[in-house]
Design a protein around this motif. Structure first.
Motif, PDB file in Angstrom:
ATOM      1  N   ILE A  95       3.374   6.325  21.614  1.00 14.52           N
ATOM      2  CA  ILE A  95       3.347   6.963  20.276  1.00 14.52           C
ATOM      3  C   ILE A  95       3.229   6.057  19.055  1.00 14.52           C
ATOM      4  O   ILE A  95       2.915   6.417  18.064  1.00 14.52           O
ATOM      5  CB  ILE A  95       4.911   7.742  20.429  1.00 14.52           C
ATOM      6  N   GLY A  96       3.935   4.752  18.956  1.00 12.31           N
ATOM      7  CA  GLY A  96       3.899   3.903  17.945  1.00 12.31           C
ATOM      8  C   GLY A  96       2.226   3.340  17.892  1.00 12.31           C
ATOM      9  O   GLY A  96       2.037   3.533  16.641  1.00 12.31           O
ATOM     10  N   LEU A  97       1.333   3.252  18.771  1.00 16.16           N
ATOM     11  CA  LEU A  97      -0.049   3.034  18.618  1.00 16.16           C
ATOM     12  C   LEU A  97      -0.886   4.083  18.127  1.00 16.16           C
ATOM     13  O   LEU A  97      -1.458   3.934  16.982  1.00 16.16           O
ATOM     14  CB  LEU A  97      -0.539   2.571  19.886  1.00 16.16           C
ATOM     15  N   SER A 152       0.628   6.555  16.323  1.00 15.22           N
ATOM     16  CA  SER A 152       1.191   6.801  14.784  1.00 15.22           C
ATOM     17  C   SER A 152       0.401   5.593  13.989  1.00 15.22           C
ATOM     18  O   SER A 152      -0.116   5.801  12.700  1.00 15.22           O
ATOM     19  CB  SER A 152       2.411   6.351  14.550  1.00 15.22           C
ATOM     20  N   LEU A 153       0.354   4.371  14.419  1.00 15.91           N
ATOM     21  CA  LEU A 153      -0.157   3.454  13.593  1.00 15.91           C
ATOM     22  C   LEU A 153      -1.893   3.761  13.145  1.00 15.91           C
ATOM     23  O   LEU A 153      -2.146   3.472  12.252  1.00 15.91           O
ATOM     24  CB  LEU A 153      -0.064   1.759  14.369  1.00 15.91           C
ATOM     25  N   LEU A 154      -2.442   4.116  14.391  1.00 15.23           N
ATOM     26  CA  LEU A 154      -3.748   4.423  14.177  1.00 15.23           C
ATOM     27  C   LEU A 154      -3.864   5.511  13.141  1.00 15.23           C
ATOM     28  O   LEU A 154      -4.681   5.529  12.097  1.00 15.23           O
ATOM     29  CB  LEU A 154      -4.499   4.937  15.484  1.00 15.23           C
ATOM     30  N   VAL A 155      -3.212   6.590  13.151  1.00 12.25           N
ATOM     31  CA  VAL A 155      -3.226   7.724  12.226  1.00 12.25           C
ATOM     32  C   VAL A 155      -3.211   7.042  10.699  1.00 12.25           C
ATOM     33  O   VAL A 155      -3.588   7.439   9.863  1.00 12.25           O
ATOM     34  CB  VAL A 155      -2.395   8.820  12.543  1.00 12.25           C
ATOM     35  N   LEU A 156      -1.822   6.355  10.638  1.00  8.18           N
ATOM     36  CA  LEU A 156      -1.441   5.762   9.297  1.00  8.18           C
ATOM     37  C   LEU A 156      -2.844   5.091   8.821  1.00  8.18           C
ATOM     38  O   LEU A 156      -2.845   5.112   7.583  1.00  8.18           O
ATOM     39  CB  LEU A 156      -0.227   5.149   9.500  1.00  8.18           C
ATOM     40  N   SER A 157      -3.044   3.817   9.686  1.00 11.49           N
ATOM     41  CA  SER A 157      -4.244   3.223   9.143  1.00 11.49           C
ATOM     42  C   SER A 157      -5.495   3.829   8.667  1.00 11.49           C
ATOM     43  O   SER A 157      -5.951   3.689   7.661  1.00 11.49           O
ATOM     44  CB  SER A 157      -4.532   2.356  10.134  1.00 11.49           C
ATOM     45  N   CYS A 158      -5.690   4.996   9.307  1.00  8.98           N
ATOM     46  CA  CYS A 158      -6.874   5.926   9.063  1.00  8.98           C
ATOM     47  C   CYS A 158      -6.798   6.803   7.534  1.00  8.98           C
ATOM     48  O   CYS A 158      -7.487   6.736   7.000  1.00  8.98           O
ATOM     49  CB  CYS A 158      -7.303   6.833   9.964  1.00  8.98           C
ATOM     50  N   PHE A 159      -5.516   7.142   7.728  1.00  9.42           N
ATOM     51  CA  PHE A 159      -5.144   7.670   6.461  1.00  9.42           C
ATOM     52  C   PHE A 159      -4.895   6.904   5.249  1.00  9.42           C
ATOM     53  O   PHE A 159      -5.555   7.309   4.129  1.00  9.42           O
ATOM     54  CB  PHE A 159      -3.737   8.441   6.714  1.00  9.42           C
ATOM     55  N   LEU A 160      -4.704   5.492   5.106  1.00  9.61           N
ATOM     56  CA  LEU A 160      -4.557   4.773   4.363  1.00  9.61           C
ATOM     57  C   LEU A 160      -6.075   4.414   3.751  1.00  9.61           C
ATOM     58  O   LEU A 160      -6.318   4.248   2.710  1.00  9.61           O
ATOM     59  CB  LEU A 160      -3.625   3.526   4.536  1.00  9.61           C
ATOM     60  N   ILE A 161      -6.770   4.223   4.866  1.00 12.66           N
ATOM     61  CA  ILE A 161      -8.406   3.940   4.357  1.00 12.66           C
ATOM     62  C   ILE A 161      -8.958   4.999   4.002  1.00 12.66           C
ATOM     63  O   ILE A 161      -9.749   4.962   2.901  1.00 12.66           O
ATOM     64  CB  ILE A 161      -9.141   3.545   5.964  1.00 12.66           C
ATOM     65  N   LEU A 162      -8.638   6.472   4.218  1.00 10.70           N
ATOM     66  CA  LEU A 162      -9.150   7.448   3.655  1.00 10.70           C
ATOM     67  C   LEU A 162      -8.661   7.575   2.026  1.00 10.70           C
ATOM     68  O   LEU A 162      -9.542   7.817   1.196  1.00 10.70           O
ATOM     69  CB  LEU A 162      -8.862   8.757   4.266  1.00 10.70           C
ATOM     70  N   ILE A 163      -7.376   7.335   2.000  1.00 12.74           N
ATOM     71  CA  ILE A 163      -6.976   7.222   0.618  1.00 12.74           C
ATOM     72  C   ILE A 163      -7.560   6.374  -0.317  1.00 12.74           C
ATOM     73  O   ILE A 163      -8.093   6.398  -1.573  1.00 12.74           O
ATOM     74  CB  ILE A 163      -5.334   7.104   0.630  1.00 12.74           C
ATOM     75  N   TYR A 164      -7.793   4.909   0.366  1.00 15.01           N
ATOM     76  CA  TYR A 164      -8.526   3.925  -0.399  1.00 15.01           C
ATOM     77  C   TYR A 164      -9.894   4.318  -0.754  1.00 15.01           C
ATOM     78  O   TYR A 164     -10.292   4.058  -1.876  1.00 15.01           O
ATOM     79  CB  TYR A 164      -8.716   2.793   0.336  1.00 15.01           C
ATOM     80  N   GLY A 165     -10.548   5.243   0.176  1.00 12.87           N
ATOM     81  CA  GLY A 165     -12.043   5.659  -0.271  1.00 12.87           C
ATOM     82  C   GLY A 165     -12.082   6.876  -1.028  1.00 12.87           C
ATOM     83  O   GLY A 165     -13.294   7.214  -1.233  1.00 12.87           O
ATOM     84  N   THR A 166     -11.054   7.383  -1.412  1.00 11.53           N
ATOM     85  CA  THR A 166     -11.113   8.527  -2.223  1.00 11.53           C
ATOM     86  C   THR A 166     -10.312   8.413  -3.514  1.00 11.53           C
ATOM     87  O   THR A 166     -11.006   8.276  -4.663  1.00 11.53           O
ATOM     88  CB  THR A 166     -10.609   9.696  -1.546  1.00 11.53           C
TER      89      THR A 166
END
Length: 577
Positions: free
Chosen positions: A231-233, A235-249
């Motif tokens: 579950i931690g992995l 969650s970390l994957l989703v959070l990382s992708c979300f932060l990358i998406l925020i950075y790219g938008t």
């Protein structure tokens, strides 16, 4: 190769359609009056079922396209609304009643090229995330493909690859219309249509290439056995992708050009070489089957204990039986009777309460980091002033928010479930435990404990609210801070009382822990509705002081009435069902 894929899909859909039609015909034949007139020869009419399949597929095509168009629309609405807020300003949107400002902002947002780039970024992010379930051997569609292969003795590897690519083709055709409309609107037709398809082809072929390696299957099997780590992995994957998406938008807009689209098309063609001739191992296929079976078993268990889950019983049943050894000699010297029983319960299950409290506090801390980080970003990197929130705006937002947050964050429901499961279920068999004096002493002690448990959550909520007021507020008086503080304590008082009061008045649980009391469910549902609708309730008052005082008076009346009912009625209602 194309003929093989078309033939496979034809047989797959025909078998699915035949199974559904035969099942429907079977249940129709069981109807009292109509069933006798229905002939069983329908089961063998394969040509008729093929015609029905074609008709049903054509009828389902518009709804399938509309569904995909709606997803693209959602991806477009998010950046569009952000651009609207940026164009007219949050303050103007809240305070200015002129329609001209809003209409001008709409036109500016629609014409903004960043809306197209953000929409495409969101859509590409969703395309990549759609492959995560297959890579993790946790997708329902992969399970259906494996089941189909086993039923008809087909190769599981070939079936999985064919189903993934057919799914890509069908969804790409469905997305073609909404993406073409989006591309024509922003004069980027080639990018809007070709880039998502190319990226999805790369994603599917790369996924197949990854899962064909034994080391990935071995690592996946080890991680799935460690539930917390898994579950931690994720969650970390989703959070990382979300932060990358925020950075790219939001932070730095990525621009998807025609040149990049052409390069991605070439890469997508070359990616077929990654998956060509590779076989998905049987161990990976077994992981798919095992994961879905475990998930369905968990869902079945949750449905069987639905009444327990709604009131925190699942959390109570999962509490560790291997409690820490504590020194309880001091309690035996200081307390006796019901008070001793409650203090023993509190002390023995204190680590469990603290663990649940820490999880909620970690969420509050994460929100605080986001608030401070947002202020720092706007101030230092963008050079913008964050003092935009006036006292009038804050009074419309912050006080009603306390109710909604405390409803979901409060520990009262779980603590009540632990009281029943670990103590009252056994002691309610004894008459002394159901006397007025014992019930009142027990209730007051547990109310105090519930308040102490919820108070750290209230303090964490204050920290978030005060951070918003200090970093984003403009001319917020000290009296407003005091008002929020008073209101938060009052609401904590209520949430510590409400679940415990209903528990003592109705005692809705039977011996198996099922909630069988409709009055309990109705009152708790009304309380939930009141918490969610607090924003609308606050709008009925002229100012925040009147709203806070009125709600506080209602809370005091509710608590006093509850205490009277506990004194008069609990000895008759607080018993085993």
């Amino acid at each position: 190769m194309v003929k093989a894929y078309l033939k496979f899909y034809k047989h797959y859909t025909l078998i699915q359609n035949t199974t559904r039609l035969n099942g429907l015909w079977f249940w129709l034949r069981r109807l009292p009056l109509v069933g006798r007139k229905l002939s069983p020869t329908f089961y063998g009419l394969d040509d008729l079922k093929l015609v029905l399949l074609v008709i049903l597929k054509w009828l389902a095509l518009p709804s399938f396209i509309i569904k995909k168009s709606f997803l693209v629309l959602l991806a477009w609405l998010f950046p569009f609304m952000i651009k609207v807020l940026q164009a007219c300003g949050m303050k103007a949107l809240l305070l200015d009643n002129s329609d001209k400002v809003f209409i001008k902002a709409l036109r500016t947002a629609i014409a903004s090229p960043d809306v197209f780039q953000w929409t495409l970024s969101l859509f590409l992010f969703a395309c990549l995330m759609s492959q995560v379930n297959f890579i993790e051997a946790s997708g329902k569609e992969a399970f259906e493909a494996v089941t189909f292969a086993k039923t008809f003795q087909l190769s599981g590897s070939d079936t999985l690859k064919k189903m993934n690519r057919i799914k890509l083709l069908l969804s790409s055709l469905a997305y073609l219309l909404p993406l073409a409309i989006l591309g024509l609107r922003y004069h980027q037709l080639f990018v809007a249509v070709c880039l998502p398809i190319a990226l999805r082809i790369v994603g599917i072929n790369s996924s197949i290439f990854l899962v064909t390696h034994e080391w990935w299957t071995s690592w996946l099997a080890r991680q799935q056995k460690k539930k917390t780590s898994w579950i931690g992995l994720n969650s970390l994957l989703v959070l990382s992708c979300f932060l990358i998406l925020i950075y790219g938008t939001v932070i730095r807009t990525w621009h998807w050009s025609s040149l990049l689209t052409g390069v991605m098309i070439v890469i997508s063609v070359l990616s077929f070489g990654l998956a060509k001739g590779r076989l998905i191992p049987h161990d990976f296929i077994r992981l798919i089957t095992g994961y879905v079976w475990r998930r369905e078993a968990a869902v079945l268990k949750m449905k069987q204990g639905k009444g327990q889950t709604n009131q925190g019983f699942s959390a109570a049943q999962k509490t560790s039986q291997q409690l820490e050894v504590t020194d309880e000699s001091d309690l035996f010297k200081r307390f006796a009777g019901t008070q001793l029983l409650n203090h023993l319960l509190f002390k023995r299950y204190r680590p469990i309460f603290i663990k649940k409290l820490r999880r909620r506090l970690s969420i509050m801390l994460a929100l605080l980091v986001v608030i401070v980080g947002s202020a720092a970003y706007l101030t230092w990197l963008k050079g913008m002033s964050t003092e935009q929130l006036t006292a009038a705006q804050a009074s419309l937002i912050l006080p009603p928010t306390v109710f909604s947050i405390m409803y979901f964050m409060s520990l009262s429901k779980e603590s009540v479930a632990i009281y029943y499961l670990k103590c009252d279920q056994a002691l309610l068999n004894y008459p002394f435990y159901r006397t007025k004096t014992a019930i009142l002493q027990s209730f007051l002690a547990r109310w105090q404990q519930a308040f102490l448990l919820n108070m750290p959550l209230t303090l964490a909520l204050f920290a978030n609210f005060f951070a918003i007021l200090l970093l984003f507020g403009k001319g917020i008086p000290l009296s407003f801070y005091a008002l929020v503080l008073f209101y938060g304590i009052t609401v904590t008082f209520l949430f510590s009382f409400h679940d415990l009061f209903l528990y003592y008045i109705f005692q809705p649980y039977d011996q198996s822990g099922q909630n069988k009391n409709p009055a309990f469910k109705a009152i708790d549902g009304l309380f939930y509705f009141f918490c969610i609708q607090n924003f609308q309730i606050s709008n009925a008052f002229k100012n925040s002081i009147a709203y806070v005082l009125s709600i506080s008076i209602l809370i005091v009346i509710y608590v006093i009435t509850g205490l009277v009912l506990i004194r008069l009625r609990a000895s008759k209602t607080f018993k085993l069902k």
